[in-house]
Scaffold this motif. Structure first.
Motif, PDB file in Angstrom:
ATOM      1  N   GLY A   1      16.975   0.737 -51.949  1.00 13.37           N
ATOM      2  CA  GLY A   1      16.768  -0.578 -51.346  1.00 13.37           C
ATOM      3  C   GLY A   1      18.015  -1.416 -51.227  1.00 13.37           C
ATOM      4  O   GLY A   1      17.935  -2.620 -50.999  1.00 13.37           O
ATOM      5  N   ARG A   2      19.187  -0.800 -51.374  1.00 15.36           N
ATOM      6  CA  ARG A   2      20.444  -1.545 -51.253  1.00 15.36           C
ATOM      7  C   ARG A   2      20.972  -1.347 -49.840  1.00 15.36           C
ATOM      8  O   ARG A   2      21.634  -0.360 -49.540  1.00 15.36           O
ATOM      9  N   ALA A   3      20.679  -2.265 -48.967  1.00 12.25           N
ATOM     10  CA  ALA A   3      21.046  -2.144 -47.552  1.00 12.25           C
ATOM     11  C   ALA A   3      22.552  -2.236 -47.381  1.00 12.25           C
ATOM     12  O   ALA A   3      23.251  -2.903 -48.125  1.00 12.25           O
ATOM     13  N   ILE A   4      23.033  -1.529 -46.353  1.00  8.00           N
ATOM     14  CA  ILE A   4      24.456  -1.561 -46.019  1.00  8.00           C
ATOM     15  C   ILE A   4      24.621  -2.352 -44.723  1.00  8.00           C
ATOM     16  O   ILE A   4      23.930  -2.089 -43.761  1.00  8.00           O
TER      17      ILE A   4
ATOM     18  N   PHE B   1      25.247  10.302 -51.743  1.00 12.51           N
ATOM     19  CA  PHE B   1      25.337   9.056 -52.517  1.00 12.51           C
ATOM     20  C   PHE B   1      24.779   7.888 -51.720  1.00 12.51           C
ATOM     21  O   PHE B   1      23.976   7.101 -52.231  1.00 12.51           O
ATOM     22  N   LEU B   2      25.177   7.769 -50.458  1.00 15.38           N
ATOM     23  CA  LEU B   2      24.738   6.638 -49.642  1.00 15.38           C
ATOM     24  C   LEU B   2      23.254   6.718 -49.333  1.00 15.38           C
ATOM     25  O   LEU B   2      22.566   5.688 -49.261  1.00 15.38           O
ATOM     26  N   ARG B   3      22.721   7.920 -49.166  1.00 17.92           N
ATOM     27  CA  ARG B   3      21.271   8.073 -48.960  1.00 17.92           C
ATOM     28  C   ARG B   3      20.499   7.553 -50.172  1.00 17.92           C
ATOM     29  O   ARG B   3      19.481   6.873 -50.045  1.00 17.92           O
ATOM     30  N   LYS B   4      21.015   7.854 -51.383  1.00 17.86           N
ATOM     31  CA  LYS B   4      20.354   7.386 -52.600  1.00 17.86           C
ATOM     32  C   LYS B   4      20.428   5.859 -52.711  1.00 17.86           C
ATOM     33  O   LYS B   4      19.480   5.207 -53.154  1.00 17.86           O
ATOM     34  N   ILE B   5      21.570   5.304 -52.336  1.00 22.32           N
ATOM     35  CA  ILE B   5      21.735   3.847 -52.365  1.00 22.32           C
ATOM     36  C   ILE B   5      20.722   3.188 -51.428  1.00 22.32           C
ATOM     37  O   ILE B   5      20.052   2.208 -51.774  1.00 22.32           O
ATOM     38  N   LEU B   6      20.585   3.737 -50.216  1.00 27.05           N
ATOM     39  CA  LEU B   6      19.635   3.189 -49.249  1.00 27.05           C
ATOM     40  C   LEU B   6      18.205   3.335 -49.741  1.00 27.05           C
ATOM     41  O   LEU B   6      17.385   2.435 -49.600  1.00 27.05           O
ATOM     42  N   ALA B   7      17.913   4.485 -50.363  1.00 31.67           N
ATOM     43  CA  ALA B   7      16.557   4.724 -50.884  1.00 31.67           C
ATOM     44  C   ALA B   7      16.209   3.750 -52.002  1.00 31.67           C
ATOM     45  O   ALA B   7      15.047   3.405 -52.205  1.00 31.67           O
TER      46      ALA B   7
END
Length: 278
Positions: free
Chosen positions: A275-278, A267-273
């Motif tokens: 463009g939603r930076a953490i 899930f977090l990999r998809k979020i980063l992909a």
């Protein structure tokens, strides 16, 4: 030696008791038709805790907020708010379904801010904020107005008291919605994707108000969001939902920097992909 032992005893006796959870969710299930949205869901929230609920769309995050706000019923399980059952009442030592009077009283403990503001378009900003305290808590109009102006000042909109919602930007409407929820002085605040309907450039003005709330009050707050950077900074604890269950939970650094579960990592990999930076 005995003296030392007595000192230890007195220290143990004086040790403060851990606070009871302000929210207890136990074995909750919820279905819409044949689709089960929540599956034996259990978690506790401590008084003053800031909780971020993350996960893919349809994973049950918003449903649990709507259940806590009594906007959706439950099919099974028990929820307690501030030590009292939410969807049940205690009668002769048994839990029975709650009546409307009980639900009405329990609703005063919880405030919710929605994705789409839900302001009354024909009312002024001030009326939107004062109406519920006057009607549901019997607060005088002058006291409700004084409290509303304090809250508008807090969210940076004291100059918009006489405006109608149509005269406000999306970010301003959402800040009014936050002030309206706070006007009832709830113990618990629920935020459901409060920035997802806003233009990206005005998201920050709403997040700024929420940061201020989190920093300056001891209110318990539950946040459903896809703003991962904000969730990391805001939350004491993060719950990752998937398919109606909590897959993983922990402090923000653990969940966002070193997630243990493969589903959380994906899930977090998809979020980063995206463009939603953490």
């Amino acid at each position: 030696m005995k003296e030392h032992d007595h000192t230890g005893d007195s220290m143990n006796a004086a040790r403060p008791k851990a606070p009871s959870p302000i929210i207890e969710v136990k074995d909750i299930s919820k279905s819409f038709g044949s689709h089960q949205v929540l599956k034996d869901l259990s978690f506790d929230v401590q008084p003053g805790e800031k909780l971020a609920l993350i996960g893919p769309s349809g994973s049950g995050k918003t449903t649990i907020l709507r259940i806590l706000m009594t906007l959706e019923t439950i099919d099974g399980g028990v929820i307690r708010i501030d030590g009292e059952p939410l969807w049940h009442m205690e009668k002769e030592g048994q839990l029975v379904p709650a009546n409307e009077a009980h639900l009405h009283r329990m609703r005063t403990k919880v405030g919710m801010v929605f994705q789409l503001f839900n302001l009354f378009p024909h009312k002024t900003v001030l009326d939107n904020i004062t109406m519920a305290p006057i009607l549901t808590k019997g607060i005088s109009r002058s006291d409700a107005k004084a409290r509303a102006m304090e809250l508008l000042d807090m969210v940076g909109l004291a100059d918009k008291a006489t405006a109608k919602p149509a005269q406000l930007s999306g970010g301003q409407k959402q800040r009014v919605a936050i002030a309206r929820a706070l006007a009832l002085q709830p113990k618990i605040m629920l935020f459901d994707e409060v920035t997802s309907a806003l233009d990206p450039e005005i998201v920050e003005e709403v997040l700024g108000v929420m940061r201020k709330l989190a920093a300056e009050t001891d209110m318990t707050m539950l946040l459903v969001t896809h703003e991962m950077g904000f969730a990391h900074d805001f939350a004491d604890r993060v719950l990752f939902f998937d398919a109606g269950r909590i897959i993983e939970q922990g402090p923000p650094d653990q969940i966002f920097r070193a997630p243990q579960e493969e589903r959380t990592q994906l899930f977090l990999r998809k979020i980063l992909a995206a463009g939603r930076a953490i």
